[in-house]
Enzyme design. Structure first.
Site, PDB file in Angstrom:
ATOM      1  N   GLN A 157       7.000   0.093   5.667  1.00 23.86           N
ATOM      2  CA  GLN A 157       7.024   1.264   7.192  1.00 23.86           C
ATOM      3  C   GLN A 157       6.429   0.288   7.829  1.00 23.86           C
ATOM      4  OE1 GLN A 157       9.164   4.168   8.198  1.00 23.86           O
ATOM      5  NE2 GLN A 157       9.024   4.637   5.897  1.00 23.86           N
ATOM      6  N   LYS A 173      -0.520   2.643  12.625  1.00 26.66           N
ATOM      7  CA  LYS A 173       0.573   3.123  12.614  1.00 26.66           C
ATOM      8  C   LYS A 173       1.474   3.617  14.002  1.00 26.66           C
ATOM      9  CE  LYS A 173       0.563   4.251   7.642  1.00 26.66           C
ATOM     10  NZ  LYS A 173       0.627   5.116   6.785  1.00 26.66           N
ATOM     11  N   GLU A 194       7.859   7.573   8.451  1.00 29.23           N
ATOM     12  CA  GLU A 194       6.012   7.660   8.701  1.00 29.23           C
ATOM     13  C   GLU A 194       6.234   8.074   9.944  1.00 29.23           C
ATOM     14  OE1 GLU A 194       3.638   5.349   6.850  1.00 29.23           O
ATOM     15  OE2 GLU A 194       4.354   5.192   4.998  1.00 29.23           O
ATOM     16  N   ALA A 277      -6.740   3.692  11.928  1.00 28.29           N
ATOM     17  CA  ALA A 277      -7.239   4.708  10.709  1.00 28.29           C
ATOM     18  C   ALA A 277      -7.834   3.551  10.406  1.00 28.29           C
ATOM     19  CB  ALA A 277      -6.072   4.596   9.760  1.00 28.29           C
ATOM     20  N   ALA A 278      -9.654   4.311  10.451  1.00 28.54           N
ATOM     21  CA  ALA A 278     -10.625   3.244  10.072  1.00 28.54           C
ATOM     22  C   ALA A 278     -10.646   2.278   9.194  1.00 28.54           C
ATOM     23  CB  ALA A 278     -12.155   4.210  10.352  1.00 28.54           C
ATOM     24  N   PHE A 279     -10.869   1.533   9.175  1.00 32.08           N
ATOM     25  CA  PHE A 279     -10.889   0.498   7.865  1.00 32.08           C
ATOM     26  C   PHE A 279     -12.294   1.138   7.167  1.00 32.08           C
ATOM     27  CE2 PHE A 279      -8.935  -3.495   6.190  1.00 32.08           C
ATOM     28  CZ  PHE A 279      -7.312  -3.300   6.177  1.00 32.08           C
ATOM     29  N   LEU A 280     -11.366   1.045   5.371  1.00 34.29           N
ATOM     30  CA  LEU A 280     -12.691   0.939   4.590  1.00 34.29           C
ATOM     31  C   LEU A 280     -13.392  -0.019   4.442  1.00 34.29           C
ATOM     32  CD1 LEU A 280     -11.011   3.431   2.353  1.00 34.29           C
ATOM     33  CD2 LEU A 280     -12.449   4.266   3.677  1.00 34.29           C
ATOM     34  N   ASP A 347       4.729  11.982  -0.766  1.00 35.65           N
ATOM     35  CA  ASP A 347       5.001  10.427  -1.602  1.00 35.65           C
ATOM     36  C   ASP A 347       3.650  10.849  -1.794  1.00 35.65           C
ATOM     37  OD1 ASP A 347       5.815   8.315  -1.364  1.00 35.65           O
ATOM     38  OD2 ASP A 347       5.044   7.688   0.261  1.00 35.65           O
ATOM     39  N   ASP A 367      -2.755   7.258   3.344  1.00 37.39           N
ATOM     40  CA  ASP A 367      -1.437   7.188   3.428  1.00 37.39           C
ATOM     41  C   ASP A 367      -0.536   8.491   3.449  1.00 37.39           C
ATOM     42  OD1 ASP A 367      -1.437   4.746   2.899  1.00 37.39           O
ATOM     43  OD2 ASP A 367      -0.794   4.404   0.589  1.00 37.39           O
TER      44      ASP A 367
END
Length: 479
Positions: A157, A173, A194, A277-280, A347, A367
């Protein structure tokens, strides 16, 4: 997403769309004032605690049948939950080796995303009820200036990768479907579109369940022109265009629902919601191991996975295999299954852990975009890890019992938790009833396991200790 086609400087909503906005804000009462501008409509939404500048309110079809969103007067149940009950998922005393990121000079790393990274450890993504971190970080994700934007290739997506002005990073997203949209009955789980709202809700659910394994995620309202296009790399920039309705649209390279002309992401005319979303920490700093989920679905229209037809699969196969036969991993999988069941997320084909911690570390929950797609039905296959293995953390079960009580009701706590998000209401109202219904189902499943077991301790497991865990050694011929 249709605006009236006037040439005036101040855009106005068409009569049909003013009625749609009224349906959401007043539960069905029509607004007969033909002269109200879009800014005035949005101001009314803002006063009532509803999001504004959202494509949600400008879809073409009438929604007079919808359940009105409930106004959140306070956050009493949410606050009481964390005030009245300490974490049952306690973290032991940590050594330096238990932390993911180990800055040599911590005093030089005070940016909010650096603080988040420095707190990730073997047992948790963030600490219990870290209100200060959440307040600042979620606000940061929703407001920080954007420096760079590019399409995130791969995956099924559309996604965007952002770099912020202070060096922080995030995954976006964008809005694709209205909140009330349900997965089509004839669509398989692997073909569903999504939802950005599912990513936001998954983070709040993770915090309420006291799992602490989902990275922070916040809603944000983007101006596609000034926030994204102006900062886009050349590959992304060439995928922007103006639609016949004068809306700014784009697409990225992906596998499903990704046709630039048939189902693009479009603003209204430039504005669109998204989850951020916070990036790791980067892979080079914190390598991850990817594991096939032991209860992975077949991802086939014809075939079923073995566990779907063999009720003894967990005890016959999974519980005899490393890393599920010792340590904490299988309990983590059951926790993940419960979270997925609450969200209706089918999923779940794989999961991740951090390599630096070996096999005694928490599972990372990522996800969730295909969650919260159904609120009328419950898919019991999501909790097969629980119903087949018949084990669960005692602390998880105790948390679920708390959330079943009226004064801490899961659906109410979720609504209040997300009420401060910039795109609240995050979920369509019937999802909160579905959460409460699914909670009852999980608790009943645990009780059934206990009634069939020789002792309660066979089902309700204490937290495994790292001191008791021994990493299996490879056979001699593999050393």
């Amino acid at each position: 997403m249709i605006l009236s086609a006037g040439e005036a400087d101040e855009p106005r909503l068409s009569i049909s769309n003013r009625k749609i906005a009224a349906d959401y804000t007043s539960g069905g009462e029509e607004n007969e004032d033909d002269e109200k501008t879009s800014d005035e409509i949005r101001a009314e939404m803002r006063k009532k605690g509803l999001p504004y500048d959202s494509t949600l309110y400008f879809a073409a079809n009438s929604r007079r049948h919808l359940v009105p969103f409930k106004k959140v007067e306070n956050r009493n149940k949410f606050e009481a939950l964390f005030r009245d009950f300490p974490s049952g998922n306690r973290v032991p005393k940590l050594d330096r080796k238990d932390y993911l990121v180990r800055y040599r000079e911590p005093q030089k790393h005070k940016k909010i995303w650096e603080i988040f990274h420095s707190n990730i450890n073997r047992y948790e993504m963030y600490s219990f009820n870290n209100t200060a971190l959440f307040t600042e970080y979620l606000d940061y994700l929703g407001t920080v200036p954007i420096l760079k934007a590019r399409g995130k290739s791969g995956g099924t997506q559309v996604k965007l990768f952002l770099v912020f002005a202070d060096g922080g990073e995030a995954l976006v997203k964008p809005w694709r479907v209205p909140r009330e949209y349900e997965t089509l009955p004839d669509h398989y789980y692997f073909a569903d579109i999504e939802r950005h709202t599912a990513e936001i809700a998954a983070f709040h659910l993770d915090r309420i369940l006291d799992f602490r394994r989902v990275p922070p995620n916040a809603g944000r309202i983007f101006n596609l022109s000034t926030d994204i296009l102006e900062h886009a790399d050349s590959e992304l920039a060439k995928l922007f265009y103006r639609s016949p309705a004068k809306n700014l649209c784009f697409m990225t390279e992906c596998e499903q629902h990704c046709d630039l002309h048939e189902n693009p992401v479009c603003g209204n005319p430039d504005t669109v919601e998204g989850s951020v979303a916070a990036f790791l920490p980067a892979e080079k700093e914190a390598k991850r191991a990817s594991w096939t989920h032991p209860f992975k679905r077949s991802y086939s229209r014809k075939d079923k996975a073995v566990w779907e037809t063999d009720p003894n699969y967990c005890k016959r196969v999974v519980m005899l295999q490393h890393p599920y036969n010792s340590g904490r991993r299988l309990l983590d999988i059951v926790d993940l299954a419960i979270a997925d069941f609450f969200a209706g997320n089918l999923d779940r084909h794989s999961y991740n852990t951090y390599k630096i911690f070996g096999n005694f570390s928490t599972v990372i929950h990522l996800d969730h975009g295909r969650g919260f797609g159904k609120y009328k039905t419950d898919d019991l296959s999501c909790i097969v890890p629980l119903t087949q293995c018949c084990i669960i953390r005692k602390s998880t079960y105790e948390r679920l019992l708390i959330l079943q009580r009226d004064e801490y009701k899961l659906g109410d706590v979720m609504r209040q938790s997300m009420s401060t998000d910039r795109i609240f209401p995050v979920l369509y109202e019937p999802h909160y009833d579905a959460l409460n219904r699914r909670l009852d189902i999980v608790i009943e499943a645990v009780r059934k396991c206990i009634s069939n077991a020789e002792s309660e301790e066979d089902v309700l497991k204490l937290e495994p200790r790292i001191e008791d865990y021994v990493e299996p050694q490879p056979p001699d011929d593999e050393t």
